[in-house]
Design a protein around this motif. Structure first.
Motif, short mmCIF file in Angstrom:
data_model
loop_
_atom_site.label_atom_id
_atom_site.label_comp_id
_atom_site.label_asym_id
_atom_site.label_seq_id
_atom_site.Cartn_x
_atom_site.Cartn_y
_atom_site.Cartn_z
N LEU A 374 91.55 49.46 41.15
CA LEU A 374 90.28 49.19 40.05
C LEU A 374 90.89 47.83 39.37
CD1 LEU A 374 90.96 51.55 37.06
CD2 LEU A 374 92.94 50.06 38.05
N GLY A 375 89.98 46.81 38.65
CA GLY A 375 90.46 45.98 37.75
C GLY A 375 90.29 44.64 38.33
N TYR A 376 89.13 44.51 38.96
CA TYR A 376 88.78 43.16 39.75
C TYR A 376 88.44 42.08 38.67
CZ TYR A 376 88.35 46.37 43.36
OH TYR A 376 88.46 47.58 44.25
N ALA A 377 88.48 42.27 37.25
CA ALA A 377 88.15 41.45 36.28
C ALA A 377 86.96 40.42 36.45
CB ALA A 377 89.28 40.46 36.12
N GLY A 378 85.70 40.95 37.03
CA GLY A 378 84.52 40.20 37.10
C GLY A 378 84.51 39.54 38.48
N HIS A 379 85.48 39.70 39.52
CA HIS A 379 85.17 39.11 40.81
C HIS A 379 85.59 40.30 41.95
CE1 HIS A 379 85.60 35.36 38.77
NE2 HIS A 379 84.40 34.99 39.77
N GLY A 380 84.72 41.37 41.99
CA GLY A 380 85.08 42.47 42.79
C GLY A 380 84.36 42.41 44.00
N VAL A 381 83.40 41.85 44.22
CA VAL A 381 82.37 42.12 45.39
C VAL A 381 83.34 41.86 46.70
CG1 VAL A 381 80.54 41.54 46.48
CG2 VAL A 381 80.43 41.18 44.03
N GLY A 382 83.69 40.83 46.81
CA GLY A 382 84.75 40.24 47.86
C GLY A 382 86.08 41.32 48.17
N PRO A 383 86.66 41.28 46.98
CA PRO A 383 88.03 41.79 46.78
C PRO A 383 88.00 43.33 46.88
CG PRO A 383 87.94 40.24 44.98
CD PRO A 383 86.50 40.28 45.84
N SER A 384 86.89 44.03 46.80
CA SER A 384 86.75 45.34 46.86
C SER A 384 87.09 45.98 48.43
CB SER A 384 85.52 45.94 46.43
OG SER A 384 84.57 45.32 46.94
N GLN A 385 86.54 44.80 49.38
CA GLN A 385 86.65 45.32 50.69
C GLN A 385 88.17 45.10 51.06
OE1 GLN A 385 87.77 43.82 53.58
NE2 GLN A 385 86.72 44.99 55.21
N LEU A 386 88.92 44.17 50.57
CA LEU A 386 90.28 44.24 50.76
C LEU A 386 90.88 45.37 50.15
CD1 LEU A 386 93.08 42.80 51.66
CD2 LEU A 386 92.86 41.49 49.66
N MET A 387 90.60 45.74 48.89
CA MET A 387 91.02 46.92 48.44
C MET A 387 90.72 48.23 49.09
SD MET A 387 92.66 48.20 45.62
CE MET A 387 92.61 47.38 43.99
N GLY A 388 89.68 48.35 50.00
CA GLY A 388 89.42 49.58 50.67
C GLY A 388 90.57 49.28 51.71
#
Ligand SMILES: Cc1cc2nc3c(=O)[nH]c(=O)nc-3n(C[C@H](O)[C@H](O)[C@H](O)COP(=O)(O)OP(=O)(O)OC[C@H]3O[C@@H](n4cnc5c(N)ncnc54)[C@H](O)[C@@H]3O)c2cc1C
Length: 456
Positions: A374-388
Motif C-alpha cells: 500500500l501507500g502510493y501517495a496519489g500515484h498508484g495506477v502505474g506502480p500498483s502493477q509493479l507492486m503486484g
C-alpha cells in the motif's frame, strides 16, 4: 442508484453488475482483502505464475470502489515525488532500476489490457509536466537533469513555445515531456482486472466486507466476513487508505483526500481554443499538484490542489465538498480563461494512502502469514502493477530483483503516534505548502523553505 455508483463519474458512466458475494465458509491458499488495483494485480500475477494456487479476493463494495475507481486515470512512471526526489531518497542505482521497472509496468498495463480486451479507453498519451512560476521552473529543470544523470532518455525539456504547441495557456512557462505514460478510464481498468482474475480461476467476491483478519496458531489465516470465513494459508492486505485501523500500518501511513472536477463535454471549437490536440495528460509542479486530462467523451478532468489530511481515515462524508470543487474551478478558470463558457459538470473525491516519503511499501505482518502492500501517495495506477509483481515474488520466491527495489527494501518512515502530533505535523505542513503553492511570492517563508528543501 447503488451507493458505490455515485462515488465517481468513472464508476457511474458504464454499466456494471457486481459479482457474487461470499456464501459460507471456505478454504483457500491465499486470501486477498481489497479489490482495487493492488489486490487484483497481485491475484492475476500470482495465478499466472502458479496456476494451481486457490486465490480468493474479498471486496467490501465492488471492484474499484476505492481510489482505483475514482482516480484521474494517469498511469505514470512516477515513484516518490518525482525522479529528482527518488534519487535523493534511494540513490542513483535504485532510482534508475525503479524507473526502468516502472516503464515495464506502464507497457505491461497497456499490453495486458489489449490482450484481455479490456475497454478502458487507454491512450498512450505521454505525460506533460508544466511550470506556472519561477519556483516550479527550478523543479522542471531538476527532473530533466536528474534523468540525464541516470542516463535516461525519456525526459525531454520543453521551452515555453514547445509547451504552448501542446496546450495553449498563458500560465504555462516551460515543462518536460515523458512518453511512457497512459491516460485511461480507471474504473474500467479495475473492472477489467476483476474479470481477468476470474477468467484465470481467482474467486472474486464483491459486497463482502472483511470484519477481522487474524492468524491462528501462526499456522494459517482467517478472514471473517458477515457471510462466512475464509481460512487460508496466507493473506494479502490490499486495502490502501482503508488500512488506517491496522495498528502496525497506522504507524507509517496517513489518509489524505484527493478532489476532482469534470467539465461538460467541449465542442471541437472549444478544444481548438486550447490546442490540446495530442490530448496528453498534464501535471503541474506545485508541491500539491494539479492534474488535468481529456476524457474519451471530450471533457476536461481537473483535479488536485487541496489534499486535506483526514485523521479519521476514509469516510464517505469527504467524498464531495463544494469548497474544494470551487477551488479547483478557480484554477481551471485561471489557466484557461478562453474556456469561460465551459461549465463544470460535477466533482468527486477519494481516499489516498500517504507515506512520509511518498514511496509505497510492502512487507510481512504476523510472521510470514500476512503481507501488506500500500501507500502510493496519489500515484498508484502505474506502480500498483509493479507492486503486484513484487507481491508475487515475495509470496512465491521470498526475494528477487523486484524485492530489492524501494517498495520492499526502503524502510517506511514512522509517523508520530498520537493523533494530536500527527495532525500538527501533517495538517500544518500541508497548510504551509498549499499557501506557498497558491502564493509563490511567499517562497521566503522560513519553515516553508525548510519543507521545500526536504521535498524537492
Ligand atoms: C481522486 C484521486 C485521484 C487519483 N489520481 C491518480 C492518478 O491520476 N494517477 C495515479 O497513479 N494515481 C492516482 N490516484 C491514486 C490511485 O488511485 C491509488 O494509488 C490506487 O488506486 C491504489 O490502489 P489500491 O488497490 O491499493 O487501493 P484502492 O483502490 O483504494 O483499493 C482498496 C480496496 O479495498 C477495499 N476494502 C477496504 N476495506 C475492506 C474490507 N474491510 N473488506 C473488504 N474490502 C475492503 C476498498 O473497498 C477498496 O476497493 C488517485 C487517487 C484518488 C483518490
Amino acid at each position: 442508484m447503488a451507493d458505490w455508483k455515485t462515488r465517481s463519474f468513472w464508476l457511474e458512466h458504464k454499466d456494471y453488475r457486481p459479482g457474487p458475494q461470499l456464501d459460507g465458509d471456505r478454504h483457500a491458499d491465499i486470501v486477498i482483502v481489497g479489490g482495487g488495483y493492488t489486490g487484483l494485480w497481485s491475484a492475476i500475477l500470482l495465478k499466472e505464475a502458479e496456476p494451481s494456487l486457490d486465490i480468493v479476493v474479498l471486496e467490501q463494495k465492488v471492484v474499484g470502489f476505492g481510489a482505483s475507481g475514482r482516480n484521474g486515470g494517469f498511469a505514470m512512471t512516477m515513484v516518490a515525488r518525482n525522479i529528482h526526489d527518488l534519487i535523493r531518497k534511494v540513490g542513483h542505482k535504485q532510482a534508475r532500476n525503479t524507473h526502468l521497472a516502472m516503464v515495464d509496468s506502464i507497457l505491461a498495463i497497456e499490453k495486458f489490457a489489449a490482450d484481455e480486451g479490456i475497454e478502458a479507453d487507454i491512450w498512450h498519451s505521454g505525460n506533460l509536466t508544466v511550470s506556472n512560476n519561477p519556483e516550479q521552473d527550478i523543479r522542471i529543470r531538476q527532473d530533466v537533469e536528474a534523468a540525464q544523470r541516470l542516463g535516461l532518455d525519456d525526459f525531454t525539456f520543453l521551452d515555453r513555445d514547445e509547451v504552448q504547441a501542446r496546450v495553449h495557456s498563458d500560465k504555462l512557462r516551460m515543462g518536460h515531456f515523458e512518453p511512457h505514460a497512459l491516460i485511461l478510464d480507471p474504473a474500467a481498468l479495475a473492472r477489467g482486472l476483476g474479470e481477468a482474475a476470474r477468467r484465470r480461476g481467482v474467486a472474486v467476491f464483491e459486497l463482502t466486507p472483511v470484519d477481522e483478519i487474524k492468524t491462528v496458531n501462526q499456522q494459517r489465516v482467517e478472514a471473517r466476513t458477515p457471510f462466512g470465513t475464509v481460512h487460508a494459508d496466507r493473506a494479502i492486505v490490499a486495502t490502501n487508505a482503508y488500512s488506517h485501523n491496522i495498528p502496525e500500518l497506522r504507524k507509517f501511513i496517513f489518509t489524505i483526500y484527493a478532489y476532482i472536477t469534470l467539465t461538460e463535454p467541449l465542442t471541437e471549437e472549444q478544444w481548438g481554443r486550447i490546442g490540446w490536440s495530442d490530448r496528453c495528460g498534464v501535471e503541474d509542479k506545485r508541491v500539491l499538484v494539479h492534474f488535468h486530462r481529456p476524457t474519451a467523451d471530450g471533457r476536461i478532468l481537473w483535479g488536485g490542489r487541496d489534499a486535506p489530511f483526514m485523521p479519521g481515515g476514509p469516510n464517505p462524508k469527504h467524498d464531495r465538498n463544494p469548497y474544494y470543487f470551487a477551488r479547483l474551478e478557480e484554477t481551471f478558470r485561471w489557466t484557461f480563461p478562453q474556456l469561460d463558457d465551459v461549465k463544470i459538470d460535477r466533482g468527486w473525491a477519494g481516499p489516498v494512502c500517504g507515506t512520509v516519503d511518498s514511496i509505497a511499501s510492502a512487507g510481512w505482518l504476523a510472521g510470514e502469514r500476512i503481507l501488506y502492500a500500500l501507500g502510493y501517495a496519489g500515484h498508484g495506477v502505474g506502480p500498483s502493477q509493479l507492486m503486484g509483481r513484487t507481491v508475487r515474488d515475495l509470496m512465491l520466491y521470498g526475494e528477487s530483483e523486484l524485492t530489492e527495489l524501494p517498495f520492499v527494501s526502503k524502510k517506511a518512515v514512522p509517523l508520530p503516534p498520537g493523533n494530536a502530533l500527527r495532525r500538527l505535523m501533517l495538517d500544518q505542513s500541508q497548510r504551509i505548502l498549499l499557501d506557498m503553492d497558491d502564493h509563490p511570492e511567499k517562497a521566503g517563508h522560513p519553515l516553508g523553505k525548510l519543507l521545500l528543501k526536504l521535498l524537492q
